[in-house]
Design an enzyme around this catalytic site. Structure first.
Site, PDB file in Angstrom:
ATOM      1  CE  LYS A  72      -3.026  -2.951  -0.080  1.00 43.24           C
ATOM      2  NZ  LYS A  72      -2.012  -3.957  -0.337  1.00 43.24           N
ATOM      3  CG  HIS A  84     -24.623  16.560  -0.770  1.00 43.28           C
ATOM      4  ND1 HIS A  84     -24.484  15.895  -1.966  1.00 43.28           N
ATOM      5  CD2 HIS A  84     -24.553  17.891  -1.051  1.00 43.28           C
ATOM      6  CE1 HIS A  84     -24.341  16.776  -2.934  1.00 43.28           C
ATOM      7  NE2 HIS A  84     -24.382  17.997  -2.410  1.00 43.28           N
ATOM      8  N   GLY A 115      -5.293 -12.265  -9.665  1.00 43.89           N
ATOM      9  CA  GLY A 115      -5.948 -12.048  -8.382  1.00 43.89           C
ATOM     10  C   GLY A 115      -5.505 -10.717  -7.805  1.00 43.89           C
TER      11      GLY A 115
END
Length: 473
Positions: free
Chosen positions: A52, A452, A190
């Protein structure tokens, strides 16, 4: 004399092992953990976390190259491969050190070495090839009423695709490249294969992915996988499905791959490097399990819903206990295991409620049944979809390509599955995971107020779409 008797001994200190140790200590068990290489296991050191970090560097590099799309400019954009890798390794080291701190904080003894289970309740620890950190126990005989195997998994090796650490890589070598190869073959599509394909492509490699099955990302919903393939190919990644690598011929600094397209045609293509990402296999060998009669199946240990093997006093969690081979599954199994030992009667693991995330560009995330699996199960379903192009936050981010898809049981309104592709969906999926754990219906999701402007609004809109009530598309 060092203390050699414990209530629970855990073999392996990956996410499953160290989290299990902490929970065991919280429950009052005298706990020890055995490790032979590095605290935090593959995930922290050579898997989830460092990849990551690499992908984050690639993401920022990508945005810098497209600065003008945001009204910005960045000149002479480039990267330093060594610095990118060093940052990734530094992130791993920080977390590795953190695991050591957590063991001390929770008074978990760390035994350094390679463990063999001699009998239920007894292990022998042999000296490790890796130097023991300070403050750890060493080789010798140890006892515990409960022994939990959390030894993880390693890359699967296929005949003809054997890694050599120079030309043919596993994820270990792919994480520490000395330079970015000009051309790269990734065998397997994968999560591991696709993440590396995405990283190296963004950093400038000419990437080809070969997958033996007809669909990339085989465990994902077919519609999401199809969307992903179009996005990858538009970026310039070459994808060949229904194919296999028949042979690799190694040269001084390249590999010639013979690719069988599954239709009788064989093509040979030269690549600088190859990544073998054809899955992983559990680390069940050299633990003494076979002589004790511990049942295994296809390279993993067979367990029940509370992680017990067929031999009393011996348990298994995580990758070594079978798919899905995910860190968060290992952690949760470990908690279930020690809570069951304590007599707390935890819920057995429900694998349908385990989310899966792939951190490529675009990100992919899912939980529960795919549309095909739901239909195979004989269910009548409702399917809702909402595209990123209909979401204001996605447009503002410059990330308007993606899809949120939900699957409901038509009769009961039960949420059966959710599948996403697009920006930050690995962070969004947990909303649906919580909903499924709470057995939420479509009505409750419709009555929930989503903030929102956020990407999360698409999650509600997809539900509304399943029931003919979508608002913003």
């Amino acid at each position: 004399m060092a203390d050699t008797s414990f209530d629970i001994i855990i073999i392996g200190s990956g996410p499953g092992g160290y989290v299990t140790a902490i929970r065991a200590a919280q429950l009052g068990f005298k706990t020890a953990i055995v490790e032979k290489s590095y605290l935090g296991g593959i995930c922290l050191n050579w898997g989830c976390i460092p990849t990551k970090a690499l992908l984050r560097s690639a993401e920022i590099f990508h945005y810098m190259q497209h600065a003008k799309n945001y009204g910005l400019y960045a000149e002479k954009v480039g990267y330093d491969t060594k610095a990118v890798v060093q940052r990734s390794r530094a992130v791993s080291k920080q977390l590795n050190d953190g695991v050591g701190f957590l063991m001390k904080k929770n008074k978990v003894a760390v035994i350094w070495g390679e463990a063999v289970v001699d009998a239920p309740g007894k292990i022998t620890v042999k000296k490790s090839a890796v130097e023991a950190p300070k403050g750890t126990l060493g080789e010798g005989a140890y006892q515990a009423k409960h022994i939990i195997v959390a030894t993880g998994a390693r890359p699967r090796v296929l005949p003809g695709l054997e890694p050599d650490k120079k030309l043919v890589w596993t994820y270990f070598e792919a994480m520490v490249p000395e330079r970015i190869p000009k051309s790269l073959l990734v065998v397997g599509s994968g999560a591991i294969g696709i993440e590396f394909a995405s990283f190296f492509h963004t950093m400038g490699s000419d990437v080809t992915v070969v997958e033996v099955l007809p669909q990339i990302l085989p465990v994902e919903d077919a519609e999401i996988a199809g969307h992903a393939r179009k996005r990858f190919e538009k970026q310039g990644i070459k994808i060949i499905t229904g194919a296999k690598v028949a042979k690799l011929e190694k040269k001084a600094d390249s590999v010639v791959a013979s690719i069988d397209d599954g239709k009788g045609k064989l093509q040979t293509v030269e690549f600088e490097r190859v990544i073998s990402a054809v899955g992983v296999v559990g680390n069940i060998e050299n633990l003494g399990l076979e002589k004790l009669g511990v049942k295994t199946d296809r390279g993993t240990i067979v367990i029940d819903g509370h992680c017990r093997t067929n031999v009393p006093g011996i348990y298994a969690i995580g990758d070594v206990a079978g798919p899905p081979m995910l860190a968060h599954k290992a952690e949760h199994e470990g908690v279930i295991c020690v809570e069951a030992i304590k007599g707390l009667n935890p819920h057995p693991m429900d694998k349908l409620l385990i989310p899966g995330c792939t951190y490529c560009n675009p990100q992919i995330a899912s939980v529960g049944l795919t549309e095909a699996k739901a239909k195979e199960g004989g269910r009548e379903i409702r399917v809702g979809r909402f595209p990123f192009i209909g979401n204001g936050k996605a447009i503002a981010l410059g990330e308007d390509q993606g899809l949120v898809k939900v699957i409901f049981d038509k009769k009961t309104g039960q949420l059966l599955g959710a599948h996403m592709i697009g920006a930050e969906v690995t962070e969004l999926i947990q909303g649906y995971v919580v909903a499924m754990n709470l057995e939420t219906t479509e009505e409750e999701l419709m009555h929930t107020v989503f903030p929102h402007p956020t990407l999360s609004e698409m999650m509600k809109e997809a539900v509304l779409d399943a029931y003919g009530r979508v608002l913003n598309i």
